[in-house]
Write a protein that holds these residues in place. Structure first.
Motif, PDB file in Angstrom:
ATOM      1  N   GLN A 261       0.788  -1.228   0.000  1.00 51.77           N
ATOM      2  CA  GLN A 261       0.000   0.000   0.000  1.00 51.77           C
ATOM      3  C   GLN A 261       0.823   1.283   0.000  1.00 51.77           C
ATOM      4  O   GLN A 261       0.290   2.341  -0.348  1.00 51.77           O
ATOM      5  CB  GLN A 261      -0.931   0.003   1.212  1.00 51.77           C
ATOM      6  N   HIS A 262       2.099   1.238   0.386  1.00 56.74           N
ATOM      7  CA  HIS A 262       2.933   2.438   0.456  1.00 56.74           C
ATOM      8  C   HIS A 262       4.306   2.163  -0.152  1.00 56.74           C
ATOM      9  O   HIS A 262       4.978   1.211   0.241  1.00 56.74           O
ATOM     10  CB  HIS A 262       3.134   2.890   1.910  1.00 56.74           C
ATOM     11  N   MET A 263       4.733   3.022  -1.060  1.00 55.74           N
ATOM     12  CA  MET A 263       6.065   2.879  -1.649  1.00 55.74           C
ATOM     13  C   MET A 263       7.146   3.296  -0.673  1.00 55.74           C
ATOM     14  O   MET A 263       6.975   4.210   0.127  1.00 55.74           O
ATOM     15  CB  MET A 263       6.198   3.767  -2.897  1.00 55.74           C
ATOM     16  N   SER A 264       8.286   2.653  -0.785  1.00 60.22           N
ATOM     17  CA  SER A 264       9.509   3.119  -0.131  1.00 60.22           C
ATOM     18  C   SER A 264      10.152   4.185  -1.017  1.00 60.22           C
ATOM     19  O   SER A 264       9.806   4.309  -2.207  1.00 60.22           O
ATOM     20  CB  SER A 264      10.479   1.959   0.065  1.00 60.22           C
ATOM     21  N   PRO A 265      11.105   4.953  -0.504  1.00 67.19           N
ATOM     22  CA  PRO A 265      11.816   5.907  -1.364  1.00 67.19           C
ATOM     23  C   PRO A 265      12.493   5.237  -2.558  1.00 67.19           C
ATOM     24  O   PRO A 265      12.502   5.799  -3.661  1.00 67.19           O
ATOM     25  CB  PRO A 265      12.831   6.545  -0.418  1.00 67.19           C
ATOM     26  N   GLU A 266      13.061   4.047  -2.357  1.00 62.08           N
ATOM     27  CA  GLU A 266      13.696   3.340  -3.467  1.00 62.08           C
ATOM     28  C   GLU A 266      12.671   2.997  -4.550  1.00 62.08           C
ATOM     29  O   GLU A 266      12.946   3.123  -5.756  1.00 62.08           O
ATOM     30  CB  GLU A 266      14.368   2.061  -2.954  1.00 62.08           C
ATOM     31  N   GLU A 267      11.491   2.572  -4.141  1.00 58.11           N
ATOM     32  CA  GLU A 267      10.438   2.270  -5.114  1.00 58.11           C
ATOM     33  C   GLU A 267       9.932   3.541  -5.787  1.00 58.11           C
ATOM     34  O   GLU A 267       9.574   3.516  -6.977  1.00 58.11           O
ATOM     35  CB  GLU A 267       9.300   1.524  -4.429  1.00 58.11           C
ATOM     36  N   ALA A 268       9.891   4.640  -5.058  1.00 61.22           N
ATOM     37  CA  ALA A 268       9.487   5.908  -5.664  1.00 61.22           C
ATOM     38  C   ALA A 268      10.446   6.319  -6.780  1.00 61.22           C
ATOM     39  O   ALA A 268      10.028   6.872  -7.804  1.00 61.22           O
ATOM     40  CB  ALA A 268       9.407   6.997  -4.599  1.00 61.22           C
ATOM     41  N   VAL A 269      11.736   6.033  -6.596  1.00 65.19           N
ATOM     42  CA  VAL A 269      12.708   6.314  -7.654  1.00 65.19           C
ATOM     43  C   VAL A 269      12.457   5.415  -8.856  1.00 65.19           C
ATOM     44  O   VAL A 269      12.560   5.854 -10.017  1.00 65.19           O
ATOM     45  CB  VAL A 269      14.144   6.164  -7.119  1.00 65.19           C
ATOM     46  N   ARG A 270      12.107   4.156  -8.623  1.00 66.21           N
ATOM     47  CA  ARG A 270      11.764   3.270  -9.740  1.00 66.21           C
ATOM     48  C   ARG A 270      10.523   3.778 -10.468  1.00 66.21           C
ATOM     49  O   ARG A 270      10.445   3.723 -11.709  1.00 66.21           O
ATOM     50  CB  ARG A 270      11.547   1.851  -9.218  1.00 66.21           C
ATOM     51  N   ALA A 271       9.543   4.292  -9.721  1.00 67.99           N
ATOM     52  CA  ALA A 271       8.358   4.888 -10.348  1.00 67.99           C
ATOM     53  C   ALA A 271       8.745   6.095 -11.189  1.00 67.99           C
ATOM     54  O   ALA A 271       8.250   6.280 -12.307  1.00 67.99           O
ATOM     55  CB  ALA A 271       7.341   5.273  -9.277  1.00 67.99           C
ATOM     56  N   PHE A 272       9.627   6.934 -10.657  1.00 66.67           N
ATOM     57  CA  PHE A 272      10.150   8.096 -11.390  1.00 66.67           C
ATOM     58  C   PHE A 272      10.723   7.658 -12.739  1.00 66.67           C
ATOM     59  O   PHE A 272      10.457   8.274 -13.779  1.00 66.67           O
ATOM     60  CB  PHE A 272      11.223   8.754 -10.517  1.00 66.67           C
ATOM     61  N   GLN A 273      11.486   6.586 -12.724  1.00 67.49           N
ATOM     62  CA  GLN A 273      12.120   6.111 -13.959  1.00 67.49           C
ATOM     63  C   GLN A 273      11.089   5.560 -14.940  1.00 67.49           C
ATOM     64  O   GLN A 273      11.167   5.819 -16.143  1.00 67.49           O
ATOM     65  CB  GLN A 273      13.164   5.051 -13.622  1.00 67.49           C
ATOM     66  N   LEU A 274      10.117   4.808 -14.453  1.00 71.14           N
ATOM     67  CA  LEU A 274       9.089   4.258 -15.334  1.00 71.14           C
ATOM     68  C   LEU A 274       8.236   5.357 -15.952  1.00 71.14           C
ATOM     69  O   LEU A 274       7.818   5.249 -17.117  1.00 71.14           O
ATOM     70  CB  LEU A 274       8.197   3.284 -14.559  1.00 71.14           C
ATOM     71  N   LEU A 275       7.968   6.397 -15.188  1.00 72.02           N
ATOM     72  CA  LEU A 275       7.163   7.507 -15.690  1.00 72.02           C
ATOM     73  C   LEU A 275       7.916   8.326 -16.734  1.00 72.02           C
ATOM     74  O   LEU A 275       7.304   8.945 -17.606  1.00 72.02           O
ATOM     75  CB  LEU A 275       6.755   8.423 -14.537  1.00 72.02           C
ATOM     76  N   GLY A 276       9.245   8.366 -16.615  1.00 72.41           N
ATOM     77  CA  GLY A 276      10.020   9.253 -17.476  1.00 72.41           C
ATOM     78  C   GLY A 276       9.748  10.706 -17.159  1.00 72.41           C
ATOM     79  O   GLY A 276       9.864  11.580 -18.030  1.00 72.41           O
ATOM     80  N   VAL A 277       9.402  10.974 -15.895  1.00 74.00           N
ATOM     81  CA  VAL A 277       8.945  12.305 -15.507  1.00 74.00           C
ATOM     82  C   VAL A 277      10.100  13.303 -15.481  1.00 74.00           C
ATOM     83  O   VAL A 277      11.240  12.961 -15.159  1.00 74.00           O
ATOM     84  CB  VAL A 277       8.234  12.227 -14.137  1.00 74.00           C
ATOM     85  N   GLU A 278       9.803  14.543 -15.813  1.00 75.03           N
ATOM     86  CA  GLU A 278      10.806  15.608 -15.828  1.00 75.03           C
ATOM     87  C   GLU A 278      11.201  16.035 -14.420  1.00 75.03           C
ATOM     88  O   GLU A 278      12.378  16.256 -14.124  1.00 75.03           O
ATOM     89  CB  GLU A 278      10.233  16.800 -16.602  1.00 75.03           C
ATOM     90  N   GLN A 279      10.204  16.153 -13.530  1.00 74.28           N
ATOM     91  CA  GLN A 279      10.441  16.618 -12.160  1.00 74.28           C
ATOM     92  C   GLN A 279       9.499  15.886 -11.225  1.00 74.28           C
ATOM     93  O   GLN A 279       8.315  15.723 -11.526  1.00 74.28           O
ATOM     94  CB  GLN A 279      10.182  18.125 -12.050  1.00 74.28           C
TER      95      GLN A 279
END
Length: 327
Positions: A261-279
């Protein structure tokens, strides 16, 4: 006695609604009372300070033609875009709890004082947990500004039970609502759940929001587990890489209990990469103690994960209440 009828929503069966409860397809089942007792018995809960004031306090302008975002605290953001003022999951109460005298108590004041809010045009609610749906704040906003209230299926019944005059606009995953000025809110899946009490688990839907705007695409996640990352890949496939993403980085320990139910910071970085988000802007940390980790552990773990991934720190900022991002 188990409820046989959903008190919030009656609608057709779907791939994420069985006629009584909502569910995330392919995701693990609910944690049990036995699991909760094991968590409490094992301990490991770090001690938070009673006060953790932010160095920031914002007094936003009445209107912004471009894009300006302020973290109010936890998952509460003020998003100012294309002349609209939008709030996500506004919580201004002292406790994220049904009771005023017990439950998680905030350790810093809102980064924007309620009276300093500009006129609010729409409020976007992701789900009904008390750290995201503060009915007292809903009432104050309604009395002051008469904004539009947007929420996933079933949450309208919860709000109307307290405020019958509020017409909440609801949507299922995949639905969209136009907010005006070229801004549209899209309801997207998240790996989470819902409940206001002990008998209404998963009887109201939960969601994340994508905002398509003249200033680019914004992705706001109130709460989610990472799972296999498919929800983030889907956002990129449907909308393209977002310009800005609000990604939760706190309330993740112990992992055996919180991971679905809750991402860790490491998983949030993986989400950042999958999204290809700018910021990305990190939130859902440092205001209410919900889980075991120390108060400053999330930004520290985020910094380490970004370094390990070779991502510049400024591309994923863990915001403090009152801190502003403009772009």
């Amino acid at each position: 006695m188990a409820l046989k009828r959903n008190p919030y929503y009656q609608g057709p069966v779907s791939d994420h609604f069985d006629g009584l409860r909502f569910f995330a397809p392919g995701r693990p089942g609910d944690k049990t009372l036995k699991d909760l007792l094991r968590w409490r018995r094992e301990g490991g809960r770090k001690v938070w300070p009673t006060s953790f004031p932010s160095p920031f306090q914002d007094k936003p302008p009445v209107s912004v033609a471009g894009l300006r975002v302020t973290l109010i605290g936890h998952a509460s953001f003020l998003i100012q875009v294309a002349g609209l003022n939008l709030l996500t999951d506004p919580v201004f109460s002292e406790r994220a709890s049904p009771l005023p005298f017990m439950g998680p108590k905030r350790v810093n004041p809102p980064g924007i004082a309620f009276d300093d809010l500009p006129p609010i045009h729409a409020v976007l609610i992701t789900h009904n947990h008390y750290d995201h749906l503060d009915l007292a704040a809903v009432g104050r906003l309604w009395r002051r500004d008469r904004p539009r209230f947007i929420a996933p299926l079933g949450n309208d019944a919860i709000i109307r039970a307290k405020y019958p005059k509020i017409a909440v606009e609801t949507g299922d995953w995949g639905a969209s609502i136009e907010l005006g000025n070229g801004v549209t809110a899209h309801f997207e899946p998240s790996n989470h759940w819902s409940a206001r009490g002990v008998r209404d688990r998963r009887m109201a839907l939960w969601c994340a929001y994508v905002l398509t705007t003249p200033r680019g695409t914004l992705y706001h996640v109130g709460d989610t587990g990472f799972s296999d990352g498919a929800i983030f890949a889907r956002i990129r496939e449907r909308f393209g890489p977002p310009r800005l993403a609000h990604l939760p980085i706190g309330a993740y320990e112990p992992r055996w209990f919180m991971q679905p139910q809750h991402m860790s910071p490491e998983e949030a970085v993986r989400a950042f990469q999958l999204l290809g988000v700018e910021q990305a802007l990190g939130h859902h940390w440092g205001t209410f103690q919900l889980t075991n980790e120390a108060i400053e552990e999330p930004p520290q773990a985020l910094a380490a994960a970004l370094e390990a991934a070779g991502i510049p720190q400024e591309h994923f900022r863990p915001l403090r209440p009152g801190e502003v991002w403009e772009g």
